[in-house]
Design a protein around this motif. Structure first.
Motif, PDB file in Angstrom:
ATOM      1  N   GLU D 135       0.824  -1.205   0.000  1.00  0.00           N
ATOM      2  CA  GLU D 135       0.000   0.000   0.000  1.00  0.00           C
ATOM      3  C   GLU D 135       0.859   1.256   0.000  1.00  0.00           C
ATOM      4  O   GLU D 135       0.439   2.300  -0.489  1.00  0.00           O
ATOM      5  N   PHE D 136       2.054   1.146   0.549  1.00  0.00           N
ATOM      6  CA  PHE D 136       2.922   2.329   0.568  1.00  0.00           C
ATOM      7  C   PHE D 136       3.579   2.524  -0.794  1.00  0.00           C
ATOM      8  O   PHE D 136       3.577   3.616  -1.350  1.00  0.00           O
ATOM      9  N   ASP D 137       4.133   1.444  -1.326  1.00  0.00           N
ATOM     10  CA  ASP D 137       4.819   1.537  -2.626  1.00  0.00           C
ATOM     11  C   ASP D 137       4.973   0.111  -3.160  1.00  0.00           C
ATOM     12  O   ASP D 137       5.796  -0.661  -2.666  1.00  0.00           O
ATOM     13  N   SER D 138       4.240  -0.181  -4.192  1.00  0.00           N
ATOM     14  CA  SER D 138       4.196  -1.563  -4.699  1.00  0.00           C
ATOM     15  C   SER D 138       5.483  -1.984  -5.414  1.00  0.00           C
ATOM     16  O   SER D 138       5.622  -3.136  -5.806  1.00  0.00           O
ATOM     17  N   SER D 139       6.415  -1.046  -5.557  1.00  0.00           N
ATOM     18  CA  SER D 139       7.679  -1.430  -6.204  1.00  0.00           C
ATOM     19  C   SER D 139       8.748  -1.830  -5.186  1.00  0.00           C
ATOM     20  O   SER D 139       9.858  -2.224  -5.560  1.00  0.00           O
ATOM     21  N   LEU D 140       8.421  -1.729  -3.910  1.00  0.00           N
ATOM     22  CA  LEU D 140       9.400  -2.091  -2.875  1.00  0.00           C
ATOM     23  C   LEU D 140       9.584  -3.606  -2.811  1.00  0.00           C
ATOM     24  O   LEU D 140       8.664  -4.370  -3.088  1.00  0.00           O
ATOM     25  N   ILE D 141      10.766  -4.019  -2.413  1.00  0.00           N
ATOM     26  CA  ILE D 141      11.084  -5.445  -2.259  1.00  0.00           C
ATOM     27  C   ILE D 141      10.900  -5.839  -0.795  1.00  0.00           C
ATOM     28  O   ILE D 141      11.383  -5.136   0.091  1.00  0.00           O
ATOM     29  N   LEU D 142      10.234  -6.949  -0.541  1.00  0.00           N
ATOM     30  CA  LEU D 142      10.154  -7.454   0.829  1.00  0.00           C
ATOM     31  C   LEU D 142      11.279  -8.466   1.022  1.00  0.00           C
ATOM     32  O   LEU D 142      11.352  -9.479   0.310  1.00  0.00           O
ATOM     33  N   MET D 143      12.151  -8.182   1.977  1.00  0.00           N
ATOM     34  CA  MET D 143      13.229  -9.122   2.280  1.00  0.00           C
ATOM     35  C   MET D 143      12.814  -9.947   3.495  1.00  0.00           C
ATOM     36  O   MET D 143      12.434  -9.386   4.530  1.00  0.00           O
ATOM     37  N   GLY D 144      12.879 -11.277   3.341  1.00  0.00           N
ATOM     38  CA  GLY D 144      12.481 -12.143   4.447  1.00  0.00           C
ATOM     39  C   GLY D 144      13.244 -13.450   4.390  1.00  0.00           C
ATOM     40  O   GLY D 144      13.963 -13.736   3.422  1.00  0.00           O
ATOM     41  N   LEU D 145      13.064 -14.246   5.429  1.00  0.00           N
ATOM     42  CA  LEU D 145      13.732 -15.541   5.512  1.00  0.00           C
ATOM     43  C   LEU D 145      13.408 -16.367   4.266  1.00  0.00           C
ATOM     44  O   LEU D 145      12.256 -16.506   3.877  1.00  0.00           O
ATOM     45  N   SER D 146      14.448 -16.900   3.652  1.00  0.00           N
ATOM     46  CA  SER D 146      14.290 -17.656   2.406  1.00  0.00           C
ATOM     47  C   SER D 146      13.207 -18.733   2.529  1.00  0.00           C
ATOM     48  O   SER D 146      13.234 -19.551   3.450  1.00  0.00           O
ATOM     49  N   GLY D 147      12.270 -18.689   1.615  1.00  0.00           N
ATOM     50  CA  GLY D 147      11.243 -19.721   1.570  1.00  0.00           C
ATOM     51  C   GLY D 147      10.189 -19.655   2.654  1.00  0.00           C
ATOM     52  O   GLY D 147       9.357 -20.565   2.769  1.00  0.00           O
ATOM     53  N   SER D 148      10.204 -18.577   3.417  1.00  0.00           N
ATOM     54  CA  SER D 148       9.270 -18.492   4.557  1.00  0.00           C
ATOM     55  C   SER D 148       7.912 -17.924   4.148  1.00  0.00           C
ATOM     56  O   SER D 148       7.694 -17.545   2.994  1.00  0.00           O
ATOM     57  N   ARG D 149       7.039 -17.835   5.140  1.00  0.00           N
ATOM     58  CA  ARG D 149       5.718 -17.260   4.921  1.00  0.00           C
ATOM     59  C   ARG D 149       5.792 -15.808   4.469  1.00  0.00           C
ATOM     60  O   ARG D 149       4.907 -15.332   3.755  1.00  0.00           O
ATOM     61  N   LEU D 150       6.842 -15.108   4.895  1.00  0.00           N
ATOM     62  CA  LEU D 150       6.997 -13.719   4.456  1.00  0.00           C
ATOM     63  C   LEU D 150       7.132 -13.650   2.937  1.00  0.00           C
ATOM     64  O   LEU D 150       6.523 -12.811   2.277  1.00  0.00           O
ATOM     65  N   ILE D 151       7.941 -14.551   2.389  1.00  0.00           N
ATOM     66  CA  ILE D 151       8.150 -14.594   0.930  1.00  0.00           C
ATOM     67  C   ILE D 151       6.854 -15.013   0.247  1.00  0.00           C
ATOM     68  O   ILE D 151       6.440 -14.414  -0.760  1.00  0.00           O
ATOM     69  N   GLU D 152       6.212 -16.002   0.833  1.00  0.00           N
ATOM     70  CA  GLU D 152       4.944 -16.494   0.277  1.00  0.00           C
ATOM     71  C   GLU D 152       3.880 -15.381   0.242  1.00  0.00           C
ATOM     72  O   GLU D 152       3.189 -15.185  -0.775  1.00  0.00           O
ATOM     73  N   ALA D 153       3.769 -14.645   1.342  1.00  0.00           N
ATOM     74  CA  ALA D 153       2.758 -13.581   1.412  1.00  0.00           C
ATOM     75  C   ALA D 153       3.051 -12.477   0.405  1.00  0.00           C
ATOM     76  O   ALA D 153       2.134 -11.912  -0.202  1.00  0.00           O
ATOM     77  N   ALA D 154       4.323 -12.158   0.241  1.00  0.00           N
ATOM     78  CA  ALA D 154       4.692 -11.102  -0.710  1.00  0.00           C
ATOM     79  C   ALA D 154       4.382 -11.533  -2.140  1.00  0.00           C
ATOM     80  O   ALA D 154       3.815 -10.769  -2.928  1.00  0.00           O
ATOM     81  N   GLU D 155       4.746 -12.769  -2.454  1.00  0.00           N
ATOM     82  CA  GLU D 155       4.493 -13.256  -3.818  1.00  0.00           C
ATOM     83  C   GLU D 155       3.004 -13.292  -4.128  1.00  0.00           C
ATOM     84  O   GLU D 155       2.588 -12.975  -5.248  1.00  0.00           O
ATOM     85  N   GLU D 156       2.236 -13.645  -3.120  1.00  0.00           N
ATOM     86  CA  GLU D 156       0.793 -13.749  -3.316  1.00  0.00           C
ATOM     87  C   GLU D 156       0.156 -12.434  -3.769  1.00  0.00           C
ATOM     88  O   GLU D 156      -0.816 -12.433  -4.515  1.00  0.00           O
ATOM     89  N   ILE D 157       0.707 -11.311  -3.290  1.00  0.00           N
ATOM     90  CA  ILE D 157       0.109 -10.034  -3.687  1.00  0.00           C
ATOM     91  C   ILE D 157       0.966  -9.313  -4.711  1.00  0.00           C
ATOM     92  O   ILE D 157       0.748  -8.138  -5.004  1.00  0.00           O
TER      93      ILE D 157
END
Lengths: 252, 252, 252, 252
Positions: D135-157
């Motif tokens: 919502e802040f900036d859709s071009s930002l990269i989310l950095m998270g633990l490899s293969g974790s839910r953080l990566i999954e959630a980011a990819e989903e949106i």
């Protein structure tokens, strides 16, 4: 003769933010759990609250919480037992200074919110809290969820305890509170709530949500002073108890 | 025989942030002013710091400050005397709980940073602080800037006092510290600094920045433990004093 | 045609502590100054407050304050201009993120409480605040005390300004507010208060406490939404202005 | 050609407390995760840290954490996903303001400590964080633990992601980190650590603690700048990678 303590969490204002009908609820409770500035309360509020409690003749206790003002101490925080012990020591000390200035003795210590709930189930946290209290003053009473690890930890080191029950909550067969998310968790019928607590005080038993009668000690009942309806309930429970042969008095 | 106290502000770590060479400087000072969690310090740090102070046999005092962690309590804050009184009461109480747990008695209270400086000039603030201390324990010593309003306020209500001087600072004719922004405000020559303080201890006088000799009581000297050089200076001043017939000992 | 902005400080709840009749006052004001979490407000409150402001079509501004939750940002704090600049930048940025998520543009920035009052008199603080705003977005309006150093600093670097007046306060001949401690400082007669502001809007003048007419610009009027009476006054001032040929509208 | 990002958590000083060898580690990393004032960092520190990062040409990211200064954001806190979303929005916004003032673009967002670890396993928290970023900036990269839910959630949106690995940690067969309390959890042999990461970068695989080869994506390696040894290791890993045909560069 039967007797029970009615206690409420008060002194929860913070700076410019006011909260709770402290003066009103102090007309009916026998003990007050006073916030110590970590989850609520601040030095000026503590000082004023103790003065009011003294004028109303209500026994006072420290009500330490997690360092989470934003969450009002209601959110589980993974602090270590050693940290929690230090946090409790700090807050009891701060509370003591105001009690001393007001010419009051501390009656008890009751952990707040998430600290209360976590310690009810975690013997290491419970022991940390009990140790902090004992090292400060071994004559203080630890108030905790009836039959919980907090009570167990206190008894283990020889601290006096106050088994606390909730009038508006249902209990599982093992004596733990039914989770709020579960149907039937809240007892909304005031008459029933009072009758249940009277039963705990007189017989040491209560009907669990399953229908089975279980043992449950009741030295103290937690009541609220957030709104006029809550305060009216406190008066009602006190009046009903007295009419029913239960003396309503502070723990000491 | 002449005697003087050497004291340092310690226990200034906060959570994961470490600060100060506390263990090292405690080898040479006779009193320690320990932060109480408002401008620095936290419950775990307070507990650990008191344990170290006890092991080294150093007398301890509460070092209350403004609620300004971000500014390390060094920024003037326009809190009312009533607020400051409550803040000091709160912090002394918290400190007391850890001292009690460690089996130590509190020797003194010394306000920190901006609270110290503001109260040195403002009799209402000074009186608020002195009252907070007296109401908690009338046998405590208030340590404040030599000859300042803090000392005046304490004497007025019968509190014991410790007139504190700064070895590395020049003084105006009226006994106030020369502002740091003014040329000559800092005494950088270590020999001279020690000589000046020795003069204060023995004769109760010091040469003001104007060249005039003025009266200045010295019960305690503020020293620092931030870095190896500071710690070395503390050792040097202690050694020089002893060689010079000045006993270095705690206030009590 | 004459026009003026009516604005109120809102979003001042913090965690479990509620404050202000935000929804009610937003029915009448044209601009809202929303707390940014330092003296009041928190992320969840900011998000909710912006949503309400959007629904009511009220223009929004950041309302940064000192890091003094305990004092509600109302106590002078001796932070340096560089520190204050950073504090304002931080809070505007945080506010911007919620405004963006809500699909709103920031209209203005108005410092809160002690920061507002100190910067009104101190050109270095005022310039620090103006610079922070300009570096973030040079199209933002700085709202400050009419004719004060805040307005001067903003104009100097080419920022748009909103001269704010207080309906309930008397003014000295130099355009500063009469200190609250002085007799006659508060204008308690509502009719008179409204009439005075209407005069400022139409003629750019007001009668000082000495009786002399002075020049005083009025782009915006500060009103309050703390209680029903205050909200009623806001409605009254808006209605009276409209009947009197003064358009009540946001700054942009 | 193979490439990888080296990143470190910096800007973790707070007020008078200094932490980390920021300037030194910025000579070797390609991305910096900068604290946003909630678990560490403060406005002045953020401003200074961004200036240094800019001078060194290092890409910058916001490093939001829990409101737990005392615990350095390392303790699990039971905040709701909605609360965490607001907390992340707030901190990204504050960070953005300083990046903008410094003339820098935000490259990524990486949650800190307990927020990182909890969201790695909890899809609701992970989604809350990913939404705040988008919502802040859709071009930002989310950095998270490899293969974790953080990566999954980011990819989903549809957010870009950076799978982060830890050179000094062993992995379970399911790609999660071996708990620190378990034997063999830490990879202490520097050569081996570097060799393992090189394998992840080139082959997308690593040997789990059980001996089995598992798939593990590596876009970024987390390194540290707390002490001279850590900084030396960062230099070594960068040099070895380059000699080994792996380009060390920022995510963008």
């Amino acid at each position: 003769m039967f007797k029970v303590d009615l206690n409420a969490d008060i002194g929860e204002s913070f700076g410019a933010w006011k909260k709770g009908m402290d003066a009103e609820v102090l007309d009916f409770v026998t003990s007050a759990n006073i916030a110590c500035g970590w989850h609520a309360g601040d030095p000026v509020t503590m000082e004023n609250t103790l003065r009011i409690a003294k004028n109303k003749g209500v026994a006072v206790g420290a009500h330490p919480g997690y360092p989470d003002l934003l969450g009002f101490g209601r959110r589980n925080l993974n602090a270590s037992p050693a940290e929690v012990k230090s946090y409790v020591t700090y807050q009891i000390g701060a509370f003591y200074a105001f009690a001393k200035a007001a010419g009051l003795e501390i009656q008890h210590v009751k952990p707040h919110g998430a600290m209360y709930n976590m310690a009810a189930k975690d013997i290491r946290l419970a022991s940390a809290i009990a140790s902090a209290i004992k090292e400060f003053d071994s004559s203080l009473i630890l108030m905790g969820l009836s039959g919980s690890r907090l009570i167990e930890a206190a008894e283990e080191i020889g601290l006096k305890t106050a088994n606390e029950v909730f009038a508006d909550r249902a209990y599982e067969e093992d004596g733990t509170l039914v989770a709020r998310t579960k149907e039937g968790a809240m007892i909304t019928d005031e008459e029933l709530a009072i009758k249940r607590v009277a039963g705990m005080v007189k017989n040491g038993t209560v009907e669990a949500i399953t229908g089975k009668m279980i043992a449950l000690k009741c030295d103290a009942v937690c009541v609220h002073g957030d709104n006029p309806k809550a305060v009216a309930f406190v008066k009602k429970i006190a009046d009903t108890f007295r009419a029913d042969g239960i003396e309503v008095k502070a723990l000491r």
